[in-house]
Design a protein around this motif. Structure first.
Motif, short mmCIF file in Angstrom:
data_model
loop_
_atom_site.label_atom_id
_atom_site.label_comp_id
_atom_site.label_asym_id
_atom_site.label_seq_id
_atom_site.Cartn_x
_atom_site.Cartn_y
_atom_site.Cartn_z
N LEU A 68 46.39 -61.07 18.89
CA LEU A 68 46.26 -59.91 17.31
C LEU A 68 46.67 -59.73 15.74
O LEU A 68 45.68 -59.24 14.90
N MET A 69 47.15 -60.51 15.69
CA MET A 69 47.41 -60.87 14.93
C MET A 69 46.71 -61.54 14.00
O MET A 69 46.30 -61.08 12.94
N CYS A 70 45.45 -62.94 14.61
CA CYS A 70 44.48 -64.01 14.19
C CYS A 70 43.50 -62.70 13.82
O CYS A 70 42.88 -63.17 12.81
N ALA A 71 43.43 -61.80 14.63
CA ALA A 71 41.95 -60.66 14.92
C ALA A 71 42.25 -59.93 13.45
O ALA A 71 41.85 -59.68 12.75
N CYS A 72 43.39 -59.36 13.00
CA CYS A 72 43.69 -58.30 12.45
C CYS A 72 43.45 -59.08 10.90
O CYS A 72 42.71 -58.72 9.73
N ILE A 73 44.43 -60.20 10.79
CA ILE A 73 43.81 -60.86 10.11
C ILE A 73 42.20 -61.34 9.31
O ILE A 73 41.96 -61.42 8.28
N GLY A 74 41.90 -61.62 10.47
CA GLY A 74 40.33 -62.07 10.36
C GLY A 74 39.44 -60.96 9.71
O GLY A 74 38.90 -61.37 8.86
#
Length: 684
Positions: free
Chosen positions: A339-345
């Protein structure tokens, strides 16, 4: 396996031990009769140990109020920060007519009332500014910090965030009242829904397009149901009705009053309407509340995926229960990272709140529409709601949601495609996993080893019984897995005592060691083969430091003693061997509720007591010789003649997902120095 809650089917005789003496007297009194056969491990393993149950309906007012306080910090950050941008997102081209403000305010009133209050709070909960590069960098740092905080659990995060959100709601509510009194109290006329009609009459298509901005006033509403696992229905209803709703009504009304006199500030309505001395304190609270706003979605994802894993609809992940008091408060490290990676992306890719808002609008309204569709089915098929009330729901709330849905799809190419792309990927993964998981389970049930087959394998002339205790782990909670026959065919030696072990998680916080192990003898007495279900509560830790081996041996000995005192000799064991498979198969269509009501009356014909001394001595000798953990590792392939689609799904997609998951020995905390993996290929 941890994370996969298997359902054990009925179909065996009641002959349980493992430290539970309840019901033994009833068995002894009824040795002469035979009643409906039940799977003892199904009935007993699913029982909630006394004093460990967990149920939301049992919470007192003190606990409910604490949960209500926490829910403010977890559930309402999103919908609570909507006043920051609703008017700006709605009037993207400015305000052309002052009465348009009343029309939009009226839309906000009735959208919140119909969808947030009527639909979610009182119905659904029952079915239990463009930025530059430096703004983007700051957002990424904030997101990383927010996701790192998730490991502390809903309980701590809720207590930490709740005061901030409480202050936020107090500020926006009081400022709304101030602006309402200072600028134009007559905006209260917006409670008349006629202003909605006038708004559409004047603006036509532009009014319809602007609904994409109005809908942002209910973003986060869908999280109420997703976060229900972390809280209770009553706690969410209390916090919504006593804190959130009054604050939202006051702030939207106050902003409308301000805009009636300052329509040129519509692009910065929220901050422009703050009284001068309160600007910087309010700015600081707004920043903190905006950071917290994502918490509702994060907690909701954890809750939903926990349920998906238990239903076999999502790959096995590590689920950490962060509270011993509330079962549903969970944290999933792998999902948190993704989720963190997706939000940052998304933040780095879109960079503007406009595109993110378009994506969010489609996500929210699609979820609303799907929820309504399922809710109607629940009302008709489960709740048996009066058909007139169902029709009223369909004619009032459903059209409102579909009008909003049509509006947000207008911005599909401007960022709105993102949630559908994400949903398609997740749905594909879930569908593949569920299909193969279900097909594998059916294969194992169709190819499970009968008790007679176990006896035949163990009695082969060339089959040696070597000293030691073998713990054969399997995901198959009932019956003997087919991998046992594969093992015995290739290794002509069995341990002197063999125990088939299955893990069963229960929705209770802890299970005391005395109630953890449930045993059943498999086949004739001389085989010394047992089935064991090991029950864990959601806060029980499984690690190599646990006294697992010692406790299992103690409970096995106690089972042998109880069996010797109350169970028959070889006659009944042979009867069980002959009838076990037939009874299991015939029970598939039985009513579990009826079966459970019969458990106390299961009886056996008694032929005399069995001396347990020899078996107990065998257990001691086997444990002293050494304990080996046998773990089945199955490779799944599509059988010959399968179509191209099935071969791709099973041979490549599923196996790729499985290779990147936690391995079984890690999930079960098996000591690696005593682990022996047994491989077998299943042709599905």
């Amino acid at each position: 396996m941890p994370g996969d809650e298997e359902v054990v089917e009925e179909g065996e005789m009641e002959q349980m031990g493992g430290g539970r003496m309840e019901g033994l007297k009833e068995k002894k009194m009824s040795w002469g009769a035979m009643l409906k056969r039940l799977d003892s491990l199904d009935v007993e393993s699913a029982k909630m140990p006394h004093g460990h149950g967990h149920g939301h309906h049992d919470f007192g007012w003190g606990t409910t109020l604490r949960l209500a306080f926490q829910s403010v910090g977890i559930v309402y950050g999103d919908i609570g920060t909507s006043p920051l941008y609703v008017y700006a997102s709605t009037f993207t081209h400015g305000i052309k007519n002052e009465d348009d403000i009343l029309g939009v305010l009226s839309l906000i009133y009735y959208t919140i009332i119909l969808i947030t209050m009527v639909k979610y709070i009182f119905i659904v909960l029952r079915a239990n500014d463009n930025g530059n590069d430096k703004i983007v960098v700051i957002s990424v740092i904030i997101l990383i910090c927010l996701f790192q905080a998730q490991r502390f659990g809903t309980d701590r995060v809720g207590y930490t965030f709740a005061p901030v959100i409480f202050i936020w709601f107090a500020f926006i509510g009081l400022i709304g009242i101030y602006n309402f009194i200072k600028y134009d109290p007559m905006v209260i006329k917006a409670f008349n829904p006629a202003y909605i009609i006038h708004y559409f009459t004047r603006n036509k298509k532009e009014a319809w397009v602007s609904l994409g901005g109005v809908v942002l006033c209910i973003t986060g509403t869908e999280a109420m149901f997703a976060d229900l696992g972390h809280f209770t229905v009553r706690s969410i209803q209390i916090s919504m009705c006593s804190v959130v709703l009054p604050a939202l009504i006051c702030t939207y009304t106050g902003q409308a009053s301000y805009l009636r006199k300052n329509s040129h500030n519509v692009g910065d309505t929220f901050y422009a309407s703050i009284p001068g001395p309160l600007y910087w304190p309010m700015f600081a609270v707004a920043v903190a509340a905006s950071i917290i706003a994502s918490q509702a979605m994060i907690s909701g994802v954890f809750s939903i995926l926990q349920q998906a894993v238990s239903l076999g609809c999502f790959p096995r992940v590590k689920i950490v229960h962060t509270s011993a008091k509330y079962e549903g408060q969970v944290y999933i490290p792998e999902v948190n990272f993704l989720l963190m990676c997706a939000c940052i992306g998304v933040t780095a890719g879109f960079q503007t709140t406009a595109k993110i808002g378009n994506a969010y609008g489609i996500a929210v309204m699609t979820a609303e529409a799907i929820t309504s569709a399922f809710l109607i089915l629940i009302m008709i098929m489960i709740w048996k709601t009066n058909i007139l009330l169902v029709i009223v729901y369909i004619l009032t709330i459903v059209p409102v949601e579909y009008i909003y849905l049509s509006s947000v799809f207008y911005k599909f190419l401007e960022g709105g495609y993102l949630p559908l792309a994400f949903a398609s990927v997740v749905m594909f993964i879930m569908s593949v996993w569920n299909y193969v998981h279900r097909t594998k389970y059916i294969y194992e049930m169709q190819n499970k080893i009968s008790t007679e087959r176990v006896r035949e394998v163990a009695s082969r002339p060339h089959m040696h019984r070597m000293p030691g205790l073998g713990l054969f782990y399997s995901e198959l909670v009932q019956g003997i897995p087919p991998i046992f026959s594969h093992y015995a065919s290739n290794i002509t030696a069995l341990h002197s005592i063999l125990v088939f072990v299955a893990i069963k998680p229960l929705p209770v916080s802890k299970i005391i060691p005395e109630e953890r192990f449930l045993f059943r003898r498999v086949g004739p007495h001389e085989l010394r083969v047992y089935r064991c279900i090991v029950r864990y509560g959601y806060t029980d830790l499984r690690s190599e430091k646990e006294r697992f081996e010692e406790l299992l041996i103690e409970r096995l000995k106690e089972f042998i003693r109880e069996e010797a005192a109350f169970m028959p000799r070889h006659d009944a064991s042979e009867n069980l061997a002959e009838n076990e498979d037939a009874s299991m198969d015939s029970s598939d269509s039985s009513n579990p509720a009826e079966n459970r009501g019969s458990t106390k009356h299961v009886v056996l014909s008694h032929t005399g007591n069995v001396d347990p001394a020899e078996d107990l001595s065998m257990v001691d000798r086997a444990s002293n010789a050494g304990i080996v953990y046998l773990l089945g590792e199955t490779e799944l392939v599509a059988k010959q003649g399968s179509g191209l689609g099935k071969r791709i799904i099973v041979n490549y997609v599923y196996n790729f997902i499985k290779r990147n998951l936690r391995q079984g020995d890690q999930a079960l905390a098996i000591p690696r120095r005593h682990l022996l993996k047994v491989g077998m290929t299943y042709e599905l």
